[in-house]
Design a protein around this motif. Structure first.
Motif, PDB file in Angstrom:
ATOM      1  N   VAL A  73      37.190  14.349  39.829  1.00  0.00           N
ATOM      2  CA  VAL A  73      36.639  15.335  40.761  1.00  0.00           C
ATOM      3  C   VAL A  73      37.560  15.571  41.943  1.00  0.00           C
ATOM      4  N   GLY A  74      38.085  14.501  42.524  1.00  0.00           N
ATOM      5  CA  GLY A  74      38.938  14.641  43.699  1.00  0.00           C
ATOM      6  C   GLY A  74      40.180  15.468  43.439  1.00  0.00           C
ATOM      7  N   ARG A  75      40.867  15.185  42.351  1.00  0.00           N
ATOM      8  CA  ARG A  75      42.093  15.924  42.036  1.00  0.00           C
ATOM      9  C   ARG A  75      41.787  17.372  41.676  1.00  0.00           C
ATOM     10  N   ARG A  76      40.647  17.612  41.037  1.00  0.00           N
ATOM     11  CA  ARG A  76      40.262  18.995  40.725  1.00  0.00           C
ATOM     12  C   ARG A  76      40.017  19.782  42.008  1.00  0.00           C
ATOM     13  N   LEU A  77      39.294  19.178  42.936  1.00  0.00           N
ATOM     14  CA  LEU A  77      39.017  19.861  44.198  1.00  0.00           C
ATOM     15  C   LEU A  77      40.307  20.190  44.933  1.00  0.00           C
ATOM     16  N   LEU A  78      41.258  19.272  44.903  1.00  0.00           N
ATOM     17  CA  LEU A  78      42.550  19.523  45.540  1.00  0.00           C
ATOM     18  C   LEU A  78      43.259  20.693  44.870  1.00  0.00           C
ATOM     19  N   SER A  79      43.225  20.722  43.547  1.00  0.00           N
ATOM     20  CA  SER A  79      43.846  21.817  42.800  1.00  0.00           C
ATOM     21  C   SER A  79      43.185  23.153  43.150  1.00  0.00           C
ATOM     22  N   PHE A  80      41.859  23.164  43.171  1.00  0.00           N
ATOM     23  CA  PHE A  80      41.134  24.398  43.485  1.00  0.00           C
ATOM     24  C   PHE A  80      41.456  24.878  44.901  1.00  0.00           C
ATOM     25  N   GLY A  81      41.493  23.931  45.838  1.00  0.00           N
ATOM     26  CA  GLY A  81      41.770  24.297  47.221  1.00  0.00           C
ATOM     27  C   GLY A  81      43.178  24.832  47.419  1.00  0.00           C
ATOM     28  N   ARG A  82      44.139  24.229  46.746  1.00  0.00           N
ATOM     29  CA  ARG A  82      45.534  24.684  46.879  1.00  0.00           C
ATOM     30  C   ARG A  82      45.693  26.101  46.344  1.00  0.00           C
ATOM     31  N   TYR A  83      45.047  26.381  45.200  1.00  0.00           N
ATOM     32  CA  TYR A  83      45.154  27.743  44.676  1.00  0.00           C
ATOM     33  C   TYR A  83      44.472  28.736  45.605  1.00  0.00           C
ATOM     34  N   ALA A  84      43.293  28.411  46.102  1.00  0.00           N
ATOM     35  CA  ALA A  84      42.566  29.345  46.966  1.00  0.00           C
ATOM     36  C   ALA A  84      43.372  29.670  48.217  1.00  0.00           C
ATOM     37  N   THR A  85      44.016  28.654  48.789  1.00  0.00           N
ATOM     38  CA  THR A  85      44.845  28.879  49.976  1.00  0.00           C
ATOM     39  C   THR A  85      46.000  29.819  49.651  1.00  0.00           C
ATOM     40  N   TYR A  86      46.672  29.549  48.537  1.00  0.00           N
ATOM     41  CA  TYR A  86      47.791  30.402  48.116  1.00  0.00           C
ATOM     42  C   TYR A  86      47.309  31.824  47.846  1.00  0.00           C
ATOM     43  N   ALA A  87      46.180  31.953  47.157  1.00  0.00           N
ATOM     44  CA  ALA A  87      45.686  33.270  46.755  1.00  0.00           C
ATOM     45  C   ALA A  87      45.331  34.127  47.967  1.00  0.00           C
ATOM     46  N   ILE A  88      44.728  33.531  48.981  1.00  0.00           N
ATOM     47  CA  ILE A  88      44.401  34.291  50.178  1.00  0.00           C
ATOM     48  C   ILE A  88      45.679  34.760  50.873  1.00  0.00           C
ATOM     49  N   ARG A  89      46.648  33.870  51.000  1.00  0.00           N
ATOM     50  CA  ARG A  89      47.904  34.245  51.654  1.00  0.00           C
ATOM     51  C   ARG A  89      48.596  35.384  50.922  1.00  0.00           C
ATOM     52  N   GLU A  90      48.716  35.259  49.590  1.00  0.00           N
ATOM     53  CA  GLU A  90      49.395  36.295  48.826  1.00  0.00           C
ATOM     54  C   GLU A  90      48.574  37.577  48.766  1.00  0.00           C
ATOM     55  N   GLY A  91      47.247  37.436  48.740  1.00  0.00           N
ATOM     56  CA  GLY A  91      46.396  38.610  48.710  1.00  0.00           C
ATOM     57  C   GLY A  91      46.515  39.448  49.962  1.00  0.00           C
ATOM     58  N   LEU A  92      46.872  38.817  51.084  1.00  0.00           N
ATOM     59  CA  LEU A  92      47.065  39.550  52.329  1.00  0.00           C
ATOM     60  C   LEU A  92      48.480  40.106  52.447  1.00  0.00           C
ATOM     61  N   ARG A  93      49.402  39.638  51.613  1.00  0.00           N
ATOM     62  CA  ARG A  93      50.790  40.104  51.665  1.00  0.00           C
ATOM     63  C   ARG A  93      51.055  41.286  50.743  1.00  0.00           C
ATOM     64  N   ILE A  94      50.360  41.350  49.609  1.00  0.00           N
ATOM     65  CA  ILE A  94      50.639  42.410  48.637  1.00  0.00           C
ATOM     66  C   ILE A  94      50.217  43.763  49.190  1.00  0.00           C
ATOM     67  N   ASP A  95      50.720  44.837  48.578  1.00  0.00           N
ATOM     68  CA  ASP A  95      50.265  46.167  48.953  1.00  0.00           C
ATOM     69  C   ASP A  95      48.747  46.228  48.810  1.00  0.00           C
ATOM     70  N   LYS A  96      48.116  46.972  49.697  1.00  0.00           N
ATOM     71  CA  LYS A  96      46.655  47.029  49.687  1.00  0.00           C
ATOM     72  C   LYS A  96      46.138  47.550  48.350  1.00  0.00           C
ATOM     73  N   PRO A  97      45.287  46.777  47.677  1.00  0.00           N
ATOM     74  CA  PRO A  97      44.732  47.242  46.395  1.00  0.00           C
ATOM     75  C   PRO A  97      43.564  48.199  46.611  1.00  0.00           C
ATOM     76  N   ASP A  98      43.229  48.918  45.561  1.00  0.00           N
ATOM     77  CA  ASP A  98      42.041  49.768  45.596  1.00  0.00           C
ATOM     78  C   ASP A  98      40.782  48.979  45.235  1.00  0.00           C
ATOM     79  N   VAL A  99      40.964  47.929  44.441  1.00  0.00           N
ATOM     80  CA  VAL A  99      39.849  47.082  44.043  1.00  0.00           C
ATOM     81  C   VAL A  99      40.408  45.713  43.679  1.00  0.00           C
ATOM     82  N   ILE A 100      39.596  44.674  43.881  1.00  0.00           N
ATOM     83  CA  ILE A 100      39.988  43.298  43.563  1.00  0.00           C
ATOM     84  C   ILE A 100      39.051  42.759  42.497  1.00  0.00           C
TER      85      ILE A 100
END
Length: 409
Positions: A73-100
């Motif tokens: 459980v602990g390692r899974r939570l770490l994996s999930f959190g790392r991806y979510a952090t990356y995804a938010i950062r990259e989602g704010l950097r890409i050209d604005k989408p019309d839909v997500i």
């Protein structure tokens, strides 16, 4: 139109995985700009290199985040959190989408999609692949009542903020809709917000399971004149591997031509290895690439779609069900949900209660004596697959939902 897709677990047909979204992304990229925010977890697990890692026309942002079924459980939570952090950062950097388009599991991937949608002022579509957090709670992975409440609050918040919700089975859709209609919620919604798009299968890959390919496998693995039962998928805690192993051992002495193939990997792999060492009727087959798995399903006389007897698992949408029926191999299912209704309504399989090794062994023994019945069920299943499970048709439905959601901004 620019579509941003948040998915932690991207795979392609070279991987030992269902690769649902590979087909859907390829379809969308023909007419729309696609940006995929994912991880490279599965890329290093490719068994072959016959297909591009990303479909043509898809832009990708890849995080280096590890994940595997054996994680605690602990390692899974770490994996999930790392991806979510990356995804938010990259989602704010890409050209604005019309839909997500945000895809769970895990729920944190969809949560990241929702945050970016809110910050950028665009609509988003929530794809529910499993009923989270109901599934990890039922499996005992979230014992804390406080954590359970917080996860449910996250779930409800995602339902509320999404423009549309897509699920992979009718039972999932019913559960989500019931949640939306629950009394006492200011954000109630009905079935108009929820669409079922089945997991489906790749019929063009199923066509690769030719007579020649199957004959070659039988020769290579010494399966001539054998009656074969296949379990293909993750050896996870939820898949009730011990019950299938027990059924196989019960039948071994009285049915010497019967072979059970267990193809995959995961938490219970040591149990399969030990059973194969003591029982000649059980064989462990290494994981196969997506494009190769169909020949194994066609080789089998029966396949088993096995899960623990938890109500939350009755709603799931297992790829092995679709893949088996696509090549004309009938299935035994172990959950009394929509999969039981499907195989019984179309006469393409049978139901056996979960975690009942004797009942499973008895059903298999009955079918061994009725080869004509098994053949007819397989033919019926193939017709069902052609009519309802084609991912190209399912991709067109997903595209329509995304386009309509973008217009409703």
């Amino acid at each position: 139109m620019h579509i941003a897709i948040f998915s932690q677990h991207h795979t392609n047909p070279d991987c030992p995985a269902t690769s649902r979204h590979y087909a859907l992304l390829a379809h969308l990229a023909r007419t729309h700009r696609i940006t995929l925010i994912t991880t490279n977890t599965w890329e290093r697990l490719r068994i072959t290199h016959r297909y591009p890692w990303i479909p043509e026309g898809v832009e990708v942002r890849n995080a280096t985040v590890s994940y595997e079924n054996k994680m605690g459980v602990g390692r899974r939570l770490l994996s999930f959190g790392r991806y979510a952090t990356y995804a938010i950062r990259e989602g704010l950097r890409i050209d604005k989408p019309d839909v997500i388009w945000g895809i769970s599991t895990p729920l944190t991937a969809a949560w990241a999609a929702a945050q970016v949608a809110r910050l950028r002022g665009v609509p988003w579509v929530f794809e529910v692949q499993d009923l989270w957090p109901a599934f990890p709670i039922a499996m005992g992975a979230v014992p804390s009542k406080w954590a359970q409440r917080r996860l449910h609050q996250m779930e409800y918040g995602l339902y509320r903020s999404a423009q549309q919700i897509v699920t992979l089975s009718p039972d999932m859709s019913s559960t989500v809709t019931e949640t939306g209609l629950a009394k006492g919620k200011k954000w109630r919604f009905g079935e108009e917000k929820v669409t079922t798009i089945l997991n489906g299968t790749d019929l063009e890959l199923a066509a690769l399971a030719t007579d020649e390919a199957v004959a070659a496998l039988r020769q290579e693995y010494d399966l001539q004149n054998r009656w074969v039962i296949l379990y293909a998928g993750t050896f996870g805690r939820a898949n009730d591997i011990p019950t299938m192993l027990a059924a196989a051992e019960q039948l071994a002495d009285d049915h010497p031509t019967l072979v059970w193939l267990f193809m995959g990997h995961g938490y219970d792999e040591p149990l399969v290895q030990a059973a194969a060492a003591r029982c000649a009727a059980i064989r462990l087959v290494p994981p196969q690439a997506r494009h190769a798995v169909f020949a194994w399903f066609r080789l089998a006389d029966l396949s088993v779609v096995s899960f623990l007897g938890l109500p939350v698992l009755d709603a799931n949408s297992p790829a092995k069900l679709y893949d088996s029926l696509a090549v004309g191999t009938p299935v035994i299912v172990t959950n009394p949900g929509w999969t039981k209704e499907l195989v019984e309504a179309h006469n393409c399989g049978w139901y056996v209660p979960a975690s009942n090794a004797s009942a499973l062994a008895d059903r298999v023994a009955e079918l061994l004596a009725e080869p004509a019945t098994v053949l007819a069920a397989g033919q019926a299943g193939q017709q069902v697959a052609q009519q309802y499970f084609d991912r190209q048709q399912l991709a067109a439905t997903m595209q329509k939902i995304l386009e309509q959601s973008a217009k409703q901004q």
